[in-house]
Design a protein around this motif. Structure first.
Motif, PDB file in Angstrom:
ATOM      1  N   ALA A   9     -11.989  15.531  22.728  1.00 49.24           N
ATOM      2  CA  ALA A   9     -11.660  15.226  21.335  1.00 49.24           C
ATOM      3  C   ALA A   9     -11.528  13.730  21.098  1.00 49.24           C
ATOM      4  O   ALA A   9     -12.021  13.197  20.105  1.00 49.24           O
ATOM      5  N   GLN A  10     -10.858  13.042  22.000  1.00 51.28           N
ATOM      6  CA  GLN A  10     -10.654  11.601  21.832  1.00 51.28           C
ATOM      7  C   GLN A  10     -11.986  10.862  21.795  1.00 51.28           C
ATOM      8  O   GLN A  10     -12.170   9.935  21.014  1.00 51.28           O
ATOM      9  N   GLY A  11     -12.930  11.294  22.634  1.00 57.93           N
ATOM     10  CA  GLY A  11     -14.234  10.656  22.676  1.00 57.93           C
ATOM     11  C   GLY A  11     -15.013  10.864  21.399  1.00 57.93           C
ATOM     12  O   GLY A  11     -15.563   9.915  20.820  1.00 57.93           O
ATOM     13  N   TYR A  12     -15.065  12.108  20.910  1.00 55.98           N
ATOM     14  CA  TYR A  12     -15.793  12.384  19.669  1.00 55.98           C
ATOM     15  C   TYR A  12     -15.146  11.644  18.498  1.00 55.98           C
ATOM     16  O   TYR A  12     -15.826  11.139  17.603  1.00 55.98           O
ATOM     17  N   ASN A  13     -13.819  11.593  18.512  1.00 50.14           N
ATOM     18  CA  ASN A  13     -13.111  10.887  17.446  1.00 50.14           C
ATOM     19  C   ASN A  13     -13.451   9.399  17.454  1.00 50.14           C
ATOM     20  O   ASN A  13     -13.678   8.789  16.405  1.00 50.14           O
ATOM     21  N   ALA A  14     -13.521   8.818  18.664  1.00 50.93           N
ATOM     22  CA  ALA A  14     -13.872   7.397  18.780  1.00 50.93           C
ATOM     23  C   ALA A  14     -15.309   7.150  18.323  1.00 50.93           C
ATOM     24  O   ALA A  14     -15.600   6.152  17.640  1.00 50.93           O
ATOM     25  N   LEU A  15     -16.227   8.039  18.679  1.00 54.22           N
ATOM     26  CA  LEU A  15     -17.620   7.891  18.241  1.00 54.22           C
ATOM     27  C   LEU A  15     -17.721   8.017  16.724  1.00 54.22           C
ATOM     28  O   LEU A  15     -18.537   7.325  16.089  1.00 54.22           O
ATOM     29  N   ALA A  16     -16.907   8.885  16.143  1.00 55.04           N
ATOM     30  CA  ALA A  16     -16.897   9.024  14.684  1.00 55.04           C
ATOM     31  C   ALA A  16     -16.450   7.730  14.019  1.00 55.04           C
ATOM     32  O   ALA A  16     -17.042   7.288  13.021  1.00 55.04           O
ATOM     33  N   GLU A  17     -15.397   7.100  14.563  1.00 54.13           N
ATOM     34  CA  GLU A  17     -14.909   5.840  13.994  1.00 54.13           C
ATOM     35  C   GLU A  17     -15.975   4.750  14.065  1.00 54.13           C
ATOM     36  O   GLU A  17     -16.161   3.964  13.131  1.00 54.13           O
ATOM     37  N   ILE A  18     -16.696   4.706  15.188  1.00 58.40           N
ATOM     38  CA  ILE A  18     -17.758   3.706  15.330  1.00 58.40           C
ATOM     39  C   ILE A  18     -18.879   3.990  14.338  1.00 58.40           C
ATOM     40  O   ILE A  18     -19.407   3.073  13.684  1.00 58.40           O
ATOM     41  N   ALA A  19     -19.251   5.262  14.205  1.00 61.12           N
ATOM     42  CA  ALA A  19     -20.308   5.628  13.259  1.00 61.12           C
ATOM     43  C   ALA A  19     -19.922   5.256  11.834  1.00 61.12           C
ATOM     44  O   ALA A  19     -20.775   4.806  11.043  1.00 61.12           O
ATOM     45  N   ARG A  20     -18.658   5.415  11.488  1.00 62.20           N
ATOM     46  CA  ARG A  20     -18.203   5.023  10.146  1.00 62.20           C
ATOM     47  C   ARG A  20     -18.385   3.528   9.928  1.00 62.20           C
ATOM     48  O   ARG A  20     -18.829   3.099   8.857  1.00 62.20           O
ATOM     49  N   GLN A  21     -18.068   2.742  10.960  1.00 61.21           N
ATOM     50  CA  GLN A  21     -18.232   1.287  10.828  1.00 61.21           C
ATOM     51  C   GLN A  21     -19.700   0.896  10.728  1.00 61.21           C
ATOM     52  O   GLN A  21     -20.038  -0.137  10.151  1.00 61.21           O
ATOM     53  N   GLN A  22     -20.576   1.723  11.292  1.00 60.31           N
ATOM     54  CA  GLN A  22     -22.008   1.464  11.204  1.00 60.31           C
ATOM     55  C   GLN A  22     -22.631   2.129   9.978  1.00 60.31           C
ATOM     56  O   GLN A  22     -23.859   2.137   9.829  1.00 60.31           O
ATOM     57  N   ASN A  23     -21.777   2.659   9.106  1.00 56.87           N
ATOM     58  CA  ASN A  23     -22.208   3.324   7.871  1.00 56.87           C
ATOM     59  C   ASN A  23     -23.102   4.535   8.127  1.00 56.87           C
ATOM     60  O   ASN A  23     -23.913   4.909   7.271  1.00 56.87           O
ATOM     61  N   GLU A  24     -22.923   5.159   9.285  1.00 57.85           N
ATOM     62  CA  GLU A  24     -23.648   6.391   9.592  1.00 57.85           C
ATOM     63  C   GLU A  24     -22.700   7.560   9.291  1.00 57.85           C
ATOM     64  O   GLU A  24     -22.166   8.216  10.175  1.00 57.85           O
ATOM     65  N   VAL A  25     -22.510   7.810   7.996  1.00 56.98           N
ATOM     66  CA  VAL A  25     -21.439   8.710   7.573  1.00 56.98           C
ATOM     67  C   VAL A  25     -21.698  10.160   7.982  1.00 56.98           C
ATOM     68  O   VAL A  25     -20.763  10.892   8.321  1.00 56.98           O
ATOM     69  N   ASN A  26     -22.955  10.596   7.921  1.00 51.99           N
ATOM     70  CA  ASN A  26     -23.250  11.973   8.321  1.00 51.99           C
ATOM     71  C   ASN A  26     -22.990  12.180   9.814  1.00 51.99           C
ATOM     72  O   ASN A  26     -22.469  13.220  10.228  1.00 51.99           O
ATOM     73  N   LYS A  27     -23.352  11.175  10.603  1.00 50.04           N
ATOM     74  CA  LYS A  27     -23.099  11.256  12.033  1.00 50.04           C
ATOM     75  C   LYS A  27     -21.588  11.234  12.301  1.00 50.04           C
ATOM     76  O   LYS A  27     -21.090  11.962  13.176  1.00 50.04           O
ATOM     77  N   ALA A  28     -20.845  10.423  11.541  1.00 51.32           N
ATOM     78  CA  ALA A  28     -19.391  10.362  11.695  1.00 51.32           C
ATOM     79  C   ALA A  28     -18.777  11.728  11.417  1.00 51.32           C
ATOM     80  O   ALA A  28     -17.896  12.195  12.149  1.00 51.32           O
ATOM     81  N   PHE A  29     -19.259  12.389  10.337  1.00 49.09           N
ATOM     82  CA  PHE A  29     -18.739  13.725   9.996  1.00 49.09           C
ATOM     83  C   PHE A  29     -18.999  14.712  11.131  1.00 49.09           C
ATOM     84  O   PHE A  29     -18.124  15.501  11.500  1.00 49.09           O
ATOM     85  N   SER A  30     -20.198  14.654  11.712  1.00 52.88           N
ATOM     86  CA  SER A  30     -20.539  15.561  12.813  1.00 52.88           C
ATOM     87  C   SER A  30     -19.620  15.333  14.015  1.00 52.88           C
ATOM     88  O   SER A  30     -19.147  16.286  14.641  1.00 52.88           O
ATOM     89  N   TYR A  31     -19.362  14.060  14.323  1.00 51.63           N
ATOM     90  CA  TYR A  31     -18.471  13.754  15.448  1.00 51.63           C
ATOM     91  C   TYR A  31     -17.050  14.239  15.175  1.00 51.63           C
ATOM     92  O   TYR A  31     -16.374  14.764  16.071  1.00 51.63           O
ATOM     93  N   TYR A  32     -16.569  14.081  13.926  1.00 49.92           N
ATOM     94  CA  TYR A  32     -15.230  14.566  13.598  1.00 49.92           C
ATOM     95  C   TYR A  32     -15.144  16.084  13.753  1.00 49.92           C
ATOM     96  O   TYR A  32     -14.141  16.621  14.230  1.00 49.92           O
ATOM     97  N   GLU A  33     -16.190  16.775  13.335  1.00 47.38           N
ATOM     98  CA  GLU A  33     -16.198  18.230  13.495  1.00 47.38           C
ATOM     99  C   GLU A  33     -16.181  18.624  14.974  1.00 47.38           C
ATOM    100  O   GLU A  33     -15.515  19.589  15.356  1.00 47.38           O
ATOM    101  N   MET A  34     -16.924  17.879  15.801  1.00 48.81           N
ATOM    102  CA  MET A  34     -16.914  18.148  17.244  1.00 48.81           C
ATOM    103  C   MET A  34     -15.530  17.891  17.823  1.00 48.81           C
ATOM    104  O   MET A  34     -15.045  18.667  18.663  1.00 48.81           O
TER     105      MET A  34
END
Length: 379
Positions: free
Chosen positions: A287-312
């Protein structure tokens, strides 16, 4: 009558003369560590001095039970023998017999209330028996009797550091450092107090000094690296984390911490590499890893990818309210269906009815807005 007195004196002198070489031999055996022979020699001599040495000999060879019996015999014959009582009390502490040690040190305090060591050990006995608050009073009395009593100062400083009572902790820490400026224990406590108070810049030189004095445990590097990162000293932070990874390259938390440094530097691709490495070694929850990847994706404006990581992340740890809150808000940002958005928020309130007020009030407000939006869209 005079002749009898002279005869008794001569006999005593002869006995003393006979005992003197015997004591010397026994003392020599004791000094050389030949404790079993020393015990036998002292036993032949007898008396309180020999009894004390027998107790010490048993203590030295690790036969604590017999040592305690000897000490108790001595103190039962003379309950004012401070030396025997003191050694007995310390041995009872050593063998975790705290309830027996306490009355021994109370007796010592009654014999000599001006001795700071008696107060310190009485505090130790009560602390180890679980009477922590009572122990503080004895440590304080010890430093009243001797302002340089470092062990009492340290116990007080440690207590207030753990309780995160900064001013009280620093008061005792500074007193210890005034007496001995290079005491690594006090330096370490000062670094921790400043760190716990979020004074990262001030904590850095104290953690560095801890390392200089040879205290190189992992937690020192962890807290120093964290402080460097907060102080924008990224290269130093990475150097400290690399030392930890050299020691243990399977520690996922160190990889996650290193990723945070790269995120703060805006080197997001490097941050992702460290998060993914952390996930490779992390056991068993990702969970911590997916959450961290989601935060990075948000900073890169990859919002759909961020949502997918948060769901994971939510799938790995469905009990973490913060993660599911991010799922809800991310879908709210990217989704177009207000009913679906409403479903996410209502599910949050159903699953986490007692979360902190921020989540609760924010989501209730958003639910009200969505319901109005859905109602007016029907009209």
């Amino acid at each position: 009558m005079k002749q009898v007195a002279i005869l008794i004196l001569c006999i005593n002198i002869r006995i003393a003369g006979a005992q003197t070489p015997a004591i010397s031999i026994a003392d020599s055996l004791y000094s050389l560590g030949d404790y079993s022979k020393a015990i036998n020699a002292y036993a032949e001599i007898g008396g309180s001095i020999a009894g004390l040495q027998i107790a010490r000999s048993y203590n030295a060879i690790g036969n604590f039970e017999k040592a305690i019996i000897e000490y108790e015999h001595l103190t039962s014959e003379n309950n004012s023998n401070q030396l025997a009582l003191f050694e007995l009390g310390k041995l009872l502490l050593k063998t975790n017999q705290f309830n027996k040690a306490i009355p021994v040190f109370i007796r010592l305090d009654s014999l000599n209330s001006e001795n700071p060591e008696f107060q310190f050990y009485l505090g130790e006995a009560k602390r180890k028996e679980g009477k922590v608050i009572a122990s503080l009073n004895h440590y304080k009395k010890a430093i009243t009797l001797d302002s340089t009593h470092l062990r009492s100062l340290f116990q007080l400083a440690k207590y207030y550091t753990v309780k995160q009572e900064r001013d009280m902790a620093l008061n005792y820490i500074e007193k210890g450092l005034d007496f001995y400026g290079n005491d690594v224990s006090f330096i370490n406590l000062k670094a921790l107090v400043l760190f716990n108070d979020y004074q990262y810049e001030n904590a850095i030189p104290w953690f560095e000094k801890v390392l200089e004095l040879g205290e190189t445990k992992d937690y020192v590097y962890e807290k120093l690296a964290h402080s460097y990162n907060h102080n924008w000293e990224f290269e130093k932070a990475k150097e400290a984390y690399n030392i930890l990874l050299d020691r243990d390259d399977e520690n996922s938390q160190t990889y996650f911490s290193m990723a945070k440094v790269y995120v703060k530097e805006k080197k997001l691709d490097s941050a992702k590499l460290y998060v993914k490495r952390a996930m490779e070694v992390q056991k068993p929850i990702f969970a911590q890893g997916y959450n961290a990847l989601a935060e990075i994706a948000r900073q890169q404006n990859e919002v759909n990818k961020a949502f997918s990581y948060y769901e994971m992340a939510h799938g790995e740890d469905p009990q973490d309210a913060r993660i599911f809150y991010n799922v809800c808000t991310m879908y709210d940002n990217i989704g177009s269906n207000p009913k679906k958005k409403l479903e996410y928020y209502e599910k949050f309130l159903k699953q986490f009815p007692n979360e902190q007020p921020f989540y609760y009030e924010t989501i209730r407000k958003r639910i009200k807005e969505l319901k109005e939006q859905i109602h007016f869209s029907k009209d």
